[in-house]
Write a protein that holds these residues in place. Structure first.
Motif, PDB file in Angstrom:
ATOM      1  N   UNK A   1      -0.528  -9.519   3.452  1.00  0.00           N
ATOM      2  CA  UNK A   1       0.153  -8.546   4.319  1.00  0.00           C
ATOM      3  C   UNK A   1       1.645  -8.458   3.983  1.00  0.00           C
ATOM      4  N   UNK A   2       1.951  -7.829   2.854  1.00  0.00           N
ATOM      5  CA  UNK A   2       3.335  -7.646   2.425  1.00  0.00           C
ATOM      6  C   UNK A   2       3.943  -6.481   3.198  1.00  0.00           C
TER       7      UNK A   2
ATOM      8  N   UNK B   1      -8.387  -8.657   6.037  1.00  0.00           N
ATOM      9  CA  UNK B   1      -7.838  -9.152   4.773  1.00  0.00           C
ATOM     10  C   UNK B   1      -8.118  -8.220   3.604  1.00  0.00           C
ATOM     11  N   UNK B   2      -9.380  -7.812   3.497  1.00  0.00           N
ATOM     12  CA  UNK B   2      -9.817  -7.056   2.314  1.00  0.00           C
ATOM     13  C   UNK B   2      -9.855  -5.568   2.654  1.00  0.00           C
ATOM     14  N   UNK B   3      -8.676  -4.967   2.580  1.00  0.00           N
ATOM     15  CA  UNK B   3      -8.490  -3.595   3.027  1.00  0.00           C
ATOM     16  C   UNK B   3      -8.239  -2.665   1.839  1.00  0.00           C
TER      17      UNK B   3
ATOM     18  N   UNK C   1      -3.493  -6.227  -2.486  1.00  0.00           N
ATOM     19  CA  UNK C   1      -2.432  -6.227  -3.501  1.00  0.00           C
ATOM     20  C   UNK C   1      -2.818  -6.852  -4.843  1.00  0.00           C
ATOM     21  N   UNK C   2      -3.672  -7.867  -4.850  1.00  0.00           N
ATOM     22  CA  UNK C   2      -3.919  -8.637  -6.081  1.00  0.00           C
ATOM     23  C   UNK C   2      -4.640  -7.803  -7.138  1.00  0.00           C
ATOM     24  N   UNK C   3      -4.103  -7.846  -8.358  1.00  0.00           N
ATOM     25  CA  UNK C   3      -4.719  -7.187  -9.514  1.00  0.00           C
ATOM     26  C   UNK C   3      -4.954  -8.240 -10.595  1.00  0.00           C
TER      27      UNK C   3
ATOM     28  N   UNK D   1       7.763 -10.830   1.566  1.00  0.00           N
ATOM     29  CA  UNK D   1       6.691 -11.822   1.639  1.00  0.00           C
ATOM     30  C   UNK D   1       6.198 -11.972   3.074  1.00  0.00           C
ATOM     31  N   UNK D   2       4.922 -12.260   3.252  1.00  0.00           N
ATOM     32  CA  UNK D   2       4.353 -12.407   4.604  1.00  0.00           C
ATOM     33  C   UNK D   2       5.004 -13.541   5.383  1.00  0.00           C
TER      34      UNK D   2
END
Length: 397
Positions: free
Chosen positions: A16-17, A56-58, A62-64, A339-340
């Motif tokens: 959650x950035x 979380x998985x929306x 962000x992660x690639x 950052x979260x």
């Protein structure tokens, strides 16, 4: 019976950035208490109260995975090995991310399952059959009906994200062909204990696996482990090779030997995890002490990577912009955000570490070899990396 051995305090969702920092966004930010348990019946290490996966998985995940050279090489290597060893005609990947594993297969030979809609759109656009859903028994039945038994099901750093493991493994059992193989890899609890890498605990890592725990849990779904690999990826991972009980595969000798090794290490004893929690507290104290000493000398400190793991450290240790000015990250949809939890600004690296930076905390310590090669000039001019595993230390030339 589950017993708590570690409390990492109030934590945010690591993905959650925040785009803006104001009263409204801060008030809406979600936090939960991150405590970790050991189950003396199954030997499984898990979060006490997992966060709802739908949070979380929306469609803003962000992660690639493909943006890491290390991971690109890793997925290319395992794809080649799996095709050579098992010769699958039909493969499925659970948690396909942006297609970093899929790209090593012909489009007609592989199916993608990815609940994050922004990532599912990427693989779908590339021509891969993609199911934008969570992996469940319902989905596995739908896929089985359309494609019959699968020869290979693969998952990397995904199964540990799912709270209901029985649902996962039952769905695997439904989908696999009689001699089909389920191969999955996730962070290894044995490596976490050895490296003191408590940052492997965050909202997405609902579980951390051992061979002992997986052997027990898979048995309930009529599945068994016939081979394993230990990996360097993500700071220490374990890869399981799983088949149906009725399958032709025989159990490798190293599986039995590894079980004995885990028992010797005490992975089946609660006191092992309690000792670990004491080392975590010591690590926090020493990291804060080092950062404060550096700042008193007027030195500039940044974070190299705004990783999910670093979010656990910053929030547990209460590290904000008073100690770390900003973080750099190559992931484009993290850049320009914060950052979260601790709201440290995230910048694009723009090449090398800036000349006025004296120290860089390794938020992505598991890529240290790759980072040191990339940042030779930083090290040559006297810059140092701060690393917290296995002990608090400075890394220079």
């Amino acid at each position: 019976m589950k017993k708590v051995f570690l409390n990492l305090l109030k934590q945010p969702i690591t993905n959650s950035y925040l785009s803006k920092i104001n009263k409204k966004t801060i008030k809406k930010e979600f936090f939960y208490n991150l405590s970790v348990t050991y189950d003396n019946k199954t030997h499984l290490v898990s979060l006490s109260k997992p966060v709802n996966p739908k949070m979380q998985f929306t469609d803003k995940y962000a992660h690639r995975a493909s943006q890491s050279i290390t991971m690109l090489k890793s997925f290319k290597k395992i794809s080649k090995n799996l095709k050579k060893r098992f010769k699958p005609k039909k493969t499925l990947e659970i948690g396909s991310n942006d297609g970093v594993f899929l790209k090593n297969f012909r489009k007609k030979e592989i199916i993608a399952v990815e609940p994050c809609l922004n990532l599912a759109r990427i693989t779908k656009k590339k021509g891969y059959l993609t199911y934008p859903e969570f992996w469940t028994k319902k989905l596995s039945k739908k896929i089985f009906k359309k494609h019959n038994g699968l020869d290979l099901i693969y998952a990397a750093n995904t199964i540990c994200h799912i709270p209901n493991l029985r649902e996962v493994f039952d769905a695997i059992s439904i989908s696999l062909d009689k001699n089909g193989v389920f191969v999955f890899e996730d962070p290894y609890i044995g490596a976490v204990l050895k490296m003191n890498s408590y940052d492997q605990f965050y909202d997405e890592h609902v579980h951390l696996f051992s061979l002992l725990s997986m052997s027990k849990l898979l048995k309930d779904s009529n599945l068994r482990i016939f081979d394993i690999d230990l990996l360097d990826t993500h700071g220490g991972s374990i890869r399981f090779y799983v088949c149906k009980n009725i399958s032709k595969f025989t159990v490798k000798k190293k599986v039995k030997l590894f079980k004995k090794r885990e028992i010797k290490q005490g992975l089946n004893k609660f006191k092992t995890y309690k000792k670990f929690s004491l080392r975590v507290k010591k690590s926090k104290k020493e990291l804060l002490s080092l950062l404060k000493k550096i700042k008193l000398k007027g030195k500039k400190v940044i974070s190299y990577g705004a990783s999910y793991k670093s979010a656990t450290i910053f929030n547990y240790c209460n590290i904000g912009t008073e100690l770390i000015e900003y973080a750099t990250d190559t992931t484009k949809n993290k850049q320009g955000k914060f950052t979260p939890g601790k709201h440290i600004p995230i910048r694009s690296p723009n090449g090398e570490i800036e000349d006025n930076v004296d120290y860089a905390f390794l938020g992505a310590w598991n890529f240290v070899k790759e980072i040191k090669k990339k940042e030779k000039n930083f090290l040559k001019r006297g810059g140092k990396f701060i690393c917290h595993v296995p002990n608090i230390k400075l890394i220079g030339l």
